[in-house]
Design a protein around this motif. Sequence first.
Motif, PDB file in Angstrom:
ATOM      1  N   ASP A 194      37.738  33.495  38.705  1.00 39.12           N
ATOM      2  CA  ASP A 194      36.340  33.860  38.481  1.00 39.12           C
ATOM      3  C   ASP A 194      36.131  34.996  37.508  1.00 39.12           C
ATOM      4  O   ASP A 194      35.124  35.679  37.550  1.00 39.12           O
ATOM      5  N   GLY A 195      37.064  35.227  36.626  1.00 39.39           N
ATOM      6  CA  GLY A 195      36.863  36.230  35.603  1.00 39.39           C
ATOM      7  C   GLY A 195      37.543  37.542  35.901  1.00 39.39           C
ATOM      8  O   GLY A 195      38.329  37.667  36.826  1.00 39.39           O
ATOM      9  N   ALA A 196      37.230  38.509  35.074  1.00 40.72           N
ATOM     10  CA  ALA A 196      37.879  39.811  35.155  1.00 40.72           C
ATOM     11  C   ALA A 196      36.870  40.895  34.805  1.00 40.72           C
ATOM     12  O   ALA A 196      35.859  40.634  34.152  1.00 40.72           O
ATOM     13  N   VAL A 197      37.179  42.125  35.239  1.00 36.68           N
ATOM     14  CA  VAL A 197      36.283  43.257  35.011  1.00 36.68           C
ATOM     15  C   VAL A 197      37.087  44.411  34.416  1.00 36.68           C
ATOM     16  O   VAL A 197      37.946  44.973  35.093  1.00 36.68           O
ATOM     17  N   PRO A 198      36.833  44.776  33.151  1.00 35.78           N
ATOM     18  CA  PRO A 198      37.476  45.965  32.583  1.00 35.78           C
ATOM     19  C   PRO A 198      36.744  47.215  33.051  1.00 35.78           C
ATOM     20  O   PRO A 198      35.518  47.231  33.113  1.00 35.78           O
ATOM     21  N   LEU A 199      37.495  48.278  33.411  1.00 34.22           N
ATOM     22  CA  LEU A 199      36.870  49.482  33.951  1.00 34.22           C
ATOM     23  C   LEU A 199      37.123  50.748  33.144  1.00 34.22           C
ATOM     24  O   LEU A 199      36.328  51.675  33.194  1.00 34.22           O
ATOM     25  N   SER A 200      38.244  50.835  32.428  1.00 37.46           N
ATOM     26  CA  SER A 200      38.564  52.065  31.723  1.00 37.46           C
ATOM     27  C   SER A 200      39.440  51.758  30.516  1.00 37.46           C
ATOM     28  O   SER A 200      40.197  50.789  30.520  1.00 37.46           O
ATOM     29  N   GLU A 243      44.572  50.659  25.544  1.00 37.64           N
ATOM     30  CA  GLU A 243      44.901  49.928  26.760  1.00 37.64           C
ATOM     31  C   GLU A 243      43.686  49.975  27.684  1.00 37.64           C
ATOM     32  O   GLU A 243      43.044  51.010  27.834  1.00 37.64           O
ATOM     33  N   VAL A 244      43.387  48.849  28.312  1.00 35.69           N
ATOM     34  CA  VAL A 244      42.229  48.727  29.189  1.00 35.69           C
ATOM     35  C   VAL A 244      42.722  48.292  30.561  1.00 35.69           C
ATOM     36  O   VAL A 244      43.582  47.414  30.669  1.00 35.69           O
ATOM     37  N   VAL A 245      42.202  48.919  31.621  1.00 32.56           N
ATOM     38  CA  VAL A 245      42.554  48.508  32.980  1.00 32.56           C
ATOM     39  C   VAL A 245      41.315  48.055  33.726  1.00 32.56           C
ATOM     40  O   VAL A 245      40.193  48.393  33.374  1.00 32.56           O
ATOM     41  N   GLY A 246      41.552  47.299  34.788  1.00 29.19           N
ATOM     42  CA  GLY A 246      40.486  46.795  35.633  1.00 29.19           C
ATOM     43  C   GLY A 246      41.073  45.861  36.668  1.00 29.19           C
ATOM     44  O   GLY A 246      42.153  46.097  37.194  1.00 29.19           O
ATOM     45  N   PHE A 247      40.376  44.738  36.919  1.00 27.37           N
ATOM     46  CA  PHE A 247      40.897  43.757  37.861  1.00 27.37           C
ATOM     47  C   PHE A 247      40.478  42.366  37.412  1.00 27.37           C
ATOM     48  O   PHE A 247      39.533  42.194  36.654  1.00 27.37           O
ATOM     49  N   TRP A 302      42.882  37.969  48.714  1.00 27.34           N
ATOM     50  CA  TRP A 302      41.493  38.403  48.557  1.00 27.34           C
ATOM     51  C   TRP A 302      40.946  38.122  47.172  1.00 27.34           C
ATOM     52  O   TRP A 302      39.798  38.389  46.899  1.00 27.34           O
ATOM     53  N   GLY A 303      41.782  37.636  46.284  1.00 29.80           N
ATOM     54  CA  GLY A 303      41.293  37.158  45.011  1.00 29.80           C
ATOM     55  C   GLY A 303      41.264  38.113  43.840  1.00 29.80           C
ATOM     56  O   GLY A 303      40.940  37.695  42.747  1.00 29.80           O
ATOM     57  N   PHE A 304      41.597  39.400  43.995  1.00 29.58           N
ATOM     58  CA  PHE A 304      41.559  40.323  42.869  1.00 29.58           C
ATOM     59  C   PHE A 304      42.874  41.079  42.747  1.00 29.58           C
ATOM     60  O   PHE A 304      43.431  41.524  43.739  1.00 29.58           O
ATOM     61  N   GLN A 305      43.351  41.230  41.516  1.00 32.57           N
ATOM     62  CA  GLN A 305      44.563  41.987  41.261  1.00 32.57           C
ATOM     63  C   GLN A 305      44.331  42.911  40.082  1.00 32.57           C
ATOM     64  O   GLN A 305      43.669  42.550  39.110  1.00 32.57           O
ATOM     65  N   ALA A 306      44.902  44.119  40.173  1.00 30.07           N
ATOM     66  CA  ALA A 306      44.812  45.079  39.081  1.00 30.07           C
ATOM     67  C   ALA A 306      45.515  44.509  37.852  1.00 30.07           C
ATOM     68  O   ALA A 306      46.568  43.888  37.956  1.00 30.07           O
ATOM     69  N   VAL A 307      44.889  44.720  36.692  1.00 26.60           N
ATOM     70  CA  VAL A 307      45.463  44.235  35.436  1.00 26.60           C
ATOM     71  C   VAL A 307      45.334  45.304  34.362  1.00 26.60           C
ATOM     72  O   VAL A 307      44.526  46.224  34.460  1.00 26.60           O
ATOM     73  N   ILE A 308      46.168  45.148  33.333  1.00 29.59           N
ATOM     74  CA  ILE A 308      46.062  45.976  32.138  1.00 29.59           C
ATOM     75  C   ILE A 308      46.025  45.038  30.949  1.00 29.59           C
ATOM     76  O   ILE A 308      46.725  44.029  30.911  1.00 29.59           O
ATOM     77  N   TRP A 309      45.135  45.334  30.020  1.00 25.73           N
ATOM     78  CA  TRP A 309      45.094  44.627  28.750  1.00 25.73           C
ATOM     79  C   TRP A 309      45.727  45.534  27.709  1.00 25.73           C
ATOM     80  O   TRP A 309      45.347  46.697  27.571  1.00 25.73           O
ATOM     81  N   LYS A 310      46.711  45.021  27.017  1.00 20.59           N
ATOM     82  CA  LYS A 310      47.361  45.776  25.947  1.00 20.59           C
ATOM     83  C   LYS A 310      46.428  45.790  24.730  1.00 20.59           C
ATOM     84  O   LYS A 310      45.462  45.029  24.668  1.00 20.59           O
ATOM     85  N   PRO A 311      46.693  46.635  23.734  1.00 14.12           N
ATOM     86  CA  PRO A 311      45.802  46.710  22.566  1.00 14.12           C
ATOM     87  C   PRO A 311      45.591  45.373  21.834  1.00 14.12           C
ATOM     88  O   PRO A 311      44.573  45.178  21.200  1.00 14.12           O
ATOM     89  N   ASN A 312      46.532  44.439  21.991  1.00 15.16           N
ATOM     90  CA  ASN A 312      46.353  43.123  21.362  1.00 15.16           C
ATOM     91  C   ASN A 312      45.413  42.219  22.159  1.00 15.16           C
ATOM     92  O   ASN A 312      45.170  41.085  21.775  1.00 15.16           O
ATOM     93  N   GLY A 313      44.907  42.717  23.315  1.00 14.42           N
ATOM     94  CA  GLY A 313      43.959  41.954  24.125  1.00 14.42           C
ATOM     95  C   GLY A 313      44.592  41.106  25.207  1.00 14.42           C
ATOM     96  O   GLY A 313      43.892  40.504  26.007  1.00 14.42           O
TER      97      GLY A 313
END
Length: 158
Positions: A42-48, A54-58, A65-76
């Motif tokens: 159901d998508g993702a939410v960037p928070l910082s 680098e971007v983090v969120g879930f 429960w359906g949500f896991q912490a993720v990090i997006w590297k500068p390449n997206g």
Amino acid sequence: MRHRNSGRQMLLATWLGTLGVAAQAEPARYECRYLVDRSGADGAVPLSINQRGEVVGFAGITTPWGFQAVIWKPNGHQHALPGLVADSGLTVASDVNDKGQAVGHGDGKAGNIRAIGWKKDGPARILPPLNGGALRGAATAINNAGDIVGFSDAAEAT
């Protein structure tokens, strides 16, 4: 430019310059890049975002429960951050510093939400409760010195 992949895409707009300057003559500048959501849910939410991009969120990765912490590297590209225990449920990364250290919260062995931290490319670890006996808590921000802020419940009276 759009990235081609099987996941969803989110637009990240990064505003350049300062905020709150009332008499600024130039219009606000920003750059846009796409964050790839590879969760297939159901998508993702960037928070910082940090200065390195680098971007983090879930994201809605398959967990109980359906949500896991993720990090997006500068390449997206998106990478899941490890949970506290095998097959753990909810984890959320709320902030990341310029060293790639992230903080947030997740469920522990007893099912209580605990403040957690991740070293760059390392496992998740439970952060100590603020008052020694708290059952629940979350880390909300981390600076480049590694100082963390957050909150936790008061210990129950005995």
